[in-house]
Design a protein around this motif. Sequence first.
Motif, mmCIF file in Angstrom:
data_model
loop_
_atom_site.group_PDB
_atom_site.id
_atom_site.type_symbol
_atom_site.label_atom_id
_atom_site.label_comp_id
_atom_site.label_asym_id
_atom_site.label_seq_id
_atom_site.Cartn_x
_atom_site.Cartn_y
_atom_site.Cartn_z
ATOM 1 N N ARG A 1 0.828 -1.195 0.000
ATOM 2 C CA ARG A 1 0.000 0.000 0.000
ATOM 3 C C ARG A 1 0.877 1.265 0.000
ATOM 4 O O ARG A 1 0.586 2.242 -0.675
ATOM 5 C CB ARG A 1 -0.898 -0.025 1.242
ATOM 6 N N ILE A 2 1.937 1.216 0.806
ATOM 7 C CA ILE A 2 2.812 2.396 0.904
ATOM 8 C C ILE A 2 3.629 2.572 -0.379
ATOM 9 O O ILE A 2 3.813 3.683 -0.882
ATOM 10 C CB ILE A 2 3.727 2.266 2.149
ATOM 11 N N MET B 1 2.294 4.633 -3.090
ATOM 12 C CA MET B 1 2.327 6.100 -2.977
ATOM 13 C C MET B 1 3.540 6.691 -3.675
ATOM 14 O O MET B 1 3.616 7.887 -3.879
ATOM 15 C CB MET B 1 2.353 6.510 -1.502
ATOM 16 N N ARG B 2 4.502 5.849 -3.999
ATOM 17 C CA ARG B 2 5.700 6.329 -4.702
ATOM 18 C C ARG B 2 5.295 6.653 -6.149
ATOM 19 O O ARG B 2 4.781 5.789 -6.846
ATOM 20 C CB ARG B 2 6.779 5.255 -4.688
ATOM 21 N N LEU C 1 10.175 8.095 -2.766
ATOM 22 C CA LEU C 1 9.269 8.271 -1.627
ATOM 23 C C LEU C 1 10.073 8.716 -0.400
ATOM 24 O O LEU C 1 11.008 8.045 0.020
ATOM 25 C CB LEU C 1 8.546 6.952 -1.325
ATOM 26 N N SER D 1 7.040 11.858 -3.631
ATOM 27 C CA SER D 1 5.934 12.015 -2.679
ATOM 28 C C SER D 1 6.478 11.777 -1.281
ATOM 29 O O SER D 1 7.566 11.205 -1.113
ATOM 30 C CB SER D 1 4.794 11.041 -2.977
ATOM 31 N N PHE E 1 5.378 10.195 2.546
ATOM 32 C CA PHE E 1 4.417 9.462 3.365
ATOM 33 C C PHE E 1 4.786 9.629 4.835
ATOM 34 O O PHE E 1 5.938 9.400 5.214
ATOM 35 C CB PHE E 1 4.411 7.973 3.009
ATOM 36 N N ASN F 1 -0.713 19.867 0.293
ATOM 37 C CA ASN F 1 -1.507 19.267 -0.786
ATOM 38 C C ASN F 1 -2.351 20.312 -1.513
ATOM 39 O O ASN F 1 -2.530 20.242 -2.727
ATOM 40 C CB ASN F 1 -2.384 18.140 -0.229
ATOM 41 N N TRP G 1 -1.195 13.411 -9.022
ATOM 42 C CA TRP G 1 -0.042 13.337 -8.101
ATOM 43 C C TRP G 1 -0.406 13.943 -6.756
ATOM 44 O O TRP G 1 -0.850 15.090 -6.675
ATOM 45 C CB TRP G 1 1.159 14.087 -8.697
ATOM 46 N N HIS H 1 1.106 12.183 1.781
ATOM 47 C CA HIS H 1 0.140 11.243 2.360
ATOM 48 C C HIS H 1 0.394 11.178 3.854
ATOM 49 O O HIS H 1 1.528 10.887 4.267
ATOM 50 C CB HIS H 1 0.331 9.842 1.786
#
Lengths: 512, 512
Positions: free
Chosen positions: A293-294, A297-298, A308, A343, A345, A373, A381, A385
């Motif tokens: 899941r993480i 996010m990349r 990331l 990104s 996280f 954001n 994009w 997160h």
Amino acid sequence: MTEPDRKHRLLVASNRGPVTFRVADGGEFVARRGGGGLVTALGGLARLHQVTWVSHALGEGDVAMRDSVGGVAFEEHARGGGSYDLRIVGTPDLTYDRYYHELANPLLWFLQHRLYGFGWDPTITRRTHAAWGAYRDVNARIADALIEELEQAQQAQPDDELPFVMVHDYHLFLVPGMLRERAPEGAERPFVQFFLHIPWPDPGAWRALPRSWAKEVCESLLACEIVGFQTPRDAENFLRTVHHFLGASVEFRTGTVRYMGAITRVRTYPISVAVDEFEEHAQSATVRRLRDRISAMRPAGRDGGGQLIVRVDRTDPSKNIVRGFKAYALLLEEHPELHGEVSMFCQLDPSRQDIAEYVDYLAQVKQAANEVNHRFATTDWMPLHVNLDSNFQAGVAAYCEYDVLFVNPVADGMNLVSKEGPLVNERDGAVVLSDQAGSFNELGPYVVPANPFDIAQQADAMLDALRMPAHARAERAERMRRQVREHDVRDWMDAQLADISALQAGEPMVAR
Amino acid sequence: MTEPDRKHRLLVASNRGPVTFRVADGGEFVARRGGGGLVTALGGLARLHQVTWVSHALGEGDVAMRDSVGGVAFEEHARGGGSYDLRIVGTPDLTYDRYYHELANPLLWFLQHRLYGFGWDPTITRRTHAAWGAYRDVNARIADALIEELEQAQQAQPDDELPFVMVHDYHLFLVPGMLRERAPEGAERPFVQFFLHIPWPDPGAWRALPRSWAKEVCESLLACEIVGFQTPRDAENFLRTVHHFLGASVEFRTGTVRYMGAITRVRTYPISVAVDEFEEHAQSATVRRLRDRISAMRPAGRDGGGQLIVRVDRTDPSKNIVRGFKAYALLLEEHPELHGEVSMFCQLDPSRQDIAEYVDYLAQVKQAANEVNHRFATTDWMPLHVNLDSNFQAGVAAYCEYDVLFVNPVADGMNLVSKEGPLVNERDGAVVLSDQAGSFNELGPYVVPANPFDIAQQADAMLDALRMPAHARAERAERMRRQVREHDVRDWMDAQLADISALQAGEPMVAR
């Protein structure tokens, strides 16, 4: 370390114990083991030594457990085999609340992390004086429990040396002094060691407390044979503080304090990670699922080189999350070529939400995150997160997946994130690390240093980390991993035990 | 002190000069002499020595004056006879604004008085980096003016020793280093002394700045032969700071720093009041008129024993006015018998209202004051009178009239209020004084000590002061008066000159 040649008897005192209890529907007690290096390190001792752990009841389940055994110590099994005795201490709720939520946090925590702007805070009131009374009360209850355990140990094995006592952290500053004051007339004096997990600031910070409190804390700690800190800076500040408030004679070179006819050794034991256990966590099925899941996010990036950035923290003002978001926003503002390429996280544990300062800080964190954001997000994009919950495994998953780990506290006793991350990261990730974290002493040569006050410099540091050539990343990642592997939390504990043994035997100590 | 046996040539540098100019309607320049001990002390030198004062233009009148003389030094007459040369240095407004209103205040002022809560402030941005450039620029302009003056002095009297240079305060930290760097090749090195009027905090505070700035400040000051501070605590913090940032070799016992082959002596010169001049102020017709008005604020009291508590301050967060009002409110809450017996008069100068932090603080001060009167005022008793303007004479009048002087800063280089008050008070008034004021070193034995963070303790201290028996008050008041009289600001300057002479002659220095 080699196996010790004799079995120690050992009393450990900390506010939070190694397990908490709840009463299940059927009425039986269910134990939940706490995480963290201290529990692992001390748990590891249980196989080798005879350990009794004295800590405070943290909830109704603990209180019920305590009552069910009549307040005495009872046996608990340690992870990894062996067992130890646990003794739960209770205090009326109002007293505990003042001790914990007014005195220890925010007052001592804020003071020791320099979070107070002295023009405004702290403000000591009659209520704070009452909270100091509560702090003393809880410390006395822990000290009394330790004294009872010492007496029982002596009765059980009168020919042996008394157990030695290890007292942990800023919640229990007054315990060592009370062990001396409250012991029965003629009782043998135990060997007492104190370890502070958080920073010890300069004497000027302690002057924000009533002078008599600062003196009481200093005098109590000088009732120890050894006082241990995370870093040499903390140890030096402690030496200066006891000189300032008590006029104690201090020798900086050897870390020796002479006061009222007694000698206290001041030493440095940088805490670390339970390596095997942590590596095991990283391999769990849950963590693997969360990694997917993480990893999603990349951003892909134009040439497939998307990166990331990860941060894992409690939402504590000392962790400096808001300035971190501002630095990230500055990076994106000054480097439009990074849009869609990077990104961030953040796995953030909403910390201490029963304290007003922490509620405010969490709101500020959310607002700063939204601003990032709002300014930069596009339809395909998401620059930032944020996962706001206390999901330990999501943090571990994020460690595995980072290209850049961002750690920028304004003050931090050690900062285990900066050790756990490199231990389990699988992408040769780079680390941006505040020079105010205790871990900077060990990891400094391998990280991109950050000045936590300077968002311009932090933006530059992130850029340096993102652009670090692959071979440099790989080499540094490998060195950090090795540093952490070779300094397991068991070494931290072993160094303390070795020093205690050496001092008892009149031999030179290991640590400085 | 005896008259010095030779005439010194002396260059003084400070941000604010001894006079400011305005252009009158007729086009002529009108000089307005500044107040304050520094001007008096240095003005007094003008009779005995050859003084050139280099300072920055503070307004349009100064700029016009500077332009009218072509930027060179011109003669000014000193109060009390003699004359000195004055050289006004100019900088474009934007640069000056950044130097003064961003870098010197709030950044350095807040940092050095520990007013920042590190979780939130300071935040160093690209703009702050630009402000550091402006700070350097203004420092360089002052340094260049000093270098020109040194060259001219050498050309005028080539056989004499060069004038020595005294640089003042945190606005001009970089001047000593620049004097060395920017001097023409082969130029003789002048003897440079720096004096800091405000606190020097521990190394941990300086770490909130970019490391290179902190190093630059330290290296510059170590280009001095002597660096002077208000108190031994400041001097010790300085020694630790240069050791921390530069690894300079420091000897605490003798106050000696060795760095890059040079030796710097670190000394303590507590600043004081221009006694004669101040006593003269207190006798002026205006002050006498104002005394009547202030005296009328003292309540009659049931037995005619009503008392007036006085505070005189700038509305600076370091002065701790809000906590002071809270302490006074607590006193009135816990001691209803004081209602109608005690009032407080505060002469508060609204300080630095072009800086956001100060605007906020003034609003907080007003609100806290209103709360006191809202809670406690009756139809015939006003517990708190606040005069918010920069009326110097009202402050002096209040000094004459207090029964209790209340001085509770969280940090203060010296705090002249606590010296001026006892000098001219005519009611054997007691003094409540923060143990964080530099003056506490000299006045501690005669005051009621206050912990500026602890409003409960401050309320108790006010009560102790109000209830102090007459003979104890009289004796303490007399001792404080004597302490101030015997340590005039001229002694402060003479001690520095004596140390400079002694060091130049290779003899032991006076101050420690």
